[in-house]
Design a protein around this motif. Structure first.
Motif, short mmCIF file in Angstrom:
data_model
loop_
_atom_site.label_atom_id
_atom_site.label_comp_id
_atom_site.label_asym_id
_atom_site.label_seq_id
_atom_site.Cartn_x
_atom_site.Cartn_y
_atom_site.Cartn_z
N VAL A 26 0.79 -1.24 0.00
CA VAL A 26 0.00 0.00 0.00
C VAL A 26 0.82 1.29 0.00
CG1 VAL A 26 -1.95 -1.15 1.09
CG2 VAL A 26 -0.28 0.04 2.53
N LYS A 27 2.14 1.20 -0.28
CA LYS A 27 2.90 2.46 -0.26
C LYS A 27 2.29 3.48 -1.23
CE LYS A 27 6.35 0.63 -3.50
NZ LYS A 27 6.18 -0.84 -3.37
N THR A 28 2.21 4.72 -0.77
CA THR A 28 1.64 5.87 -1.50
C THR A 28 0.10 5.84 -1.61
OG1 THR A 28 1.62 5.12 -3.83
CG2 THR A 28 3.73 5.94 -2.95
N MET A 194 5.35 -10.08 -6.98
CA MET A 194 4.67 -8.80 -6.98
C MET A 194 3.76 -8.78 -8.22
SD MET A 194 7.93 -6.61 -5.56
CE MET A 194 8.17 -5.66 -7.01
N THR A 195 3.29 -7.60 -8.58
CA THR A 195 2.33 -7.53 -9.67
C THR A 195 2.78 -8.29 -10.92
OG1 THR A 195 1.26 -5.49 -8.97
CG2 THR A 195 1.28 -5.92 -11.34
N ASN A 196 4.00 -8.05 -11.35
CA ASN A 196 4.37 -8.64 -12.64
C ASN A 196 4.86 -10.08 -12.51
OD1 ASN A 196 6.98 -8.30 -11.68
ND2 ASN A 196 7.77 -7.77 -13.70
N GLY A 212 0.74 -4.51 -5.28
CA GLY A 212 0.28 -3.12 -5.21
C GLY A 212 -0.42 -2.70 -6.49
N THR A 213 0.34 -2.58 -7.56
CA THR A 213 -0.16 -2.00 -8.81
C THR A 213 -1.41 -2.71 -9.33
OG1 THR A 213 2.12 -1.44 -9.32
CG2 THR A 213 0.54 -1.32 -11.14
N LEU A 214 -1.44 -4.01 -9.26
CA LEU A 214 -2.57 -4.76 -9.82
C LEU A 214 -3.85 -4.55 -9.01
CD1 LEU A 214 -3.03 -6.66 -12.22
CD2 LEU A 214 -2.59 -8.59 -10.70
C1 LIG Z 1 5.90 -1.90 -3.88
C2 LIG Z 1 6.26 -3.26 -3.39
C3 LIG Z 1 5.55 -4.39 -3.81
C4 LIG Z 1 4.40 -4.33 -4.81
O1 LIG Z 1 4.84 -3.91 -6.06
P1 LIG Z 1 3.82 -3.88 -7.30
O2 LIG Z 1 4.70 -4.06 -8.47
O3 LIG Z 1 3.15 -2.55 -7.25
O4 LIG Z 1 2.86 -4.99 -7.13
C5 LIG Z 1 5.90 -5.62 -3.28
N1 LIG Z 1 6.91 -5.74 -2.40
C6 LIG Z 1 7.62 -4.69 -1.97
C7 LIG Z 1 8.70 -4.89 -1.01
C8 LIG Z 1 7.33 -3.42 -2.46
O5 LIG Z 1 8.06 -2.38 -2.05
#
Ligand SMILES: *Cc1c(COP(=O)(O)O)cnc(C)c1O
Length: 220
Positions: A26-28, A194-196, A212-214
């Motif tokens: 959830v950053k930002t 993560m998302t990708n 996050g992004t997804l």
């Molecule tokens: C931002 C972040 C994510 C998520 O990244 P997205 O590409 O937006 O899904 C996952 N892990 C860490 C440690 C992050 O900083």
């Protein structure tokens, strides 16, 4: 916007196999965005920054688990131990010792993951896979910190297939550590993807994905 977040969460929750937990990164993001994700079924939230997390927790509340997923500076350890349910990024015995000390003062046992620098990139956080066993053995005697598994980042961008070898190596370290059955160490959480890259991470054995992004759309 809110509807989109809810739909994204529901789609993800439907796709993830049982035994794989969704951690919303959830950053930002605003408290309203975080609340929309929680209302749609998110049960764990990951924050990179201690101050932002404290503000978000004040606004959003504690009916989700809060994971720390950033780089933990020494002057933020006390606060982090107070507010987080899991610290995913322990990568030195010094950091572990300080977490242990702060947790003891609070009468708490702090669950943590050890962060693995699976890409072997010198500038990246985490310990090298070959150092994981000795670090975990050093942490094991501490009474107020409990290692519950491993976390890795892997490469952020590019073809998700490029991340597969890093996830595979982290899973191997995870299984090796589990097989050692070190007293005081649990090995049941593997945070990667993560998302990708989360689909590849799940194929390689992740039990938690940090997305996050997804869920929320691109960060501005
Ligand atoms: C931002 C972040 C994510 C998520 O990244 P997205 O590409 O937006 O899904 C996952 N892990 C860490 C440690 C992050 O900083």
């Amino acid at each position: 916007m809110t509807k989109t977040i809810a739909e994204n969460v529901k789609t993800l929750l439907a796709e993830l196999p049982s035994g794989v937990e969704l951690v919303a990164a959830v950053k930002t993001r605003t408290p309203n965005e975080i609340l929309a994700a929680i209302e749609a079924g998110v049960q764990a939230v990951g924050e990179n920054y201690v101050q932002e997390a404290a503000a978000a927790i004040a606004a959003v509340g504690r009916n989700v688990r809060w994971h720390f997923i950033g780089h933990l500076q020494s002057n933020k350890i006390k606060k982090a131990v107070e507010i987080f349910d899991l610290i995913e990024t322990v990568d030195s015995v010094e950091l572990a010792a300080e977490i242990d000390k702060r947790a003891a003062a609070l009468g708490k046992v702090m669950p943590v993951l050890v962060e693995i620098n699976s890409g072997h990139e010198p500038q990246k956080a985490g310990i090298l896979p070959g150092e994981a066993e000795s670090l975990v053995r050093e942490i094991a005697p501490f009474k107020n910190i409990r290692v519950e598994g491993l976390m890795t980042m892997g490469p952020f961008e590019g073809n998700p297939e490029d991340a597969r070898p890093y996830f595979r190596e982290t899973k191997r370290v995870f299984e090796d550590l589990k097989a050692l059955s070190i007293a005081g160490i649990e090995m049941h959480r593997l945070s990667m993807g993560m998302t990708n890259s989360f689909r590849v991470a799940v194929e390689e054995g992740a039990t938690m994905v940090r997305i996050g992004t997804l869920i929320f759309g691109p960060r501005l």
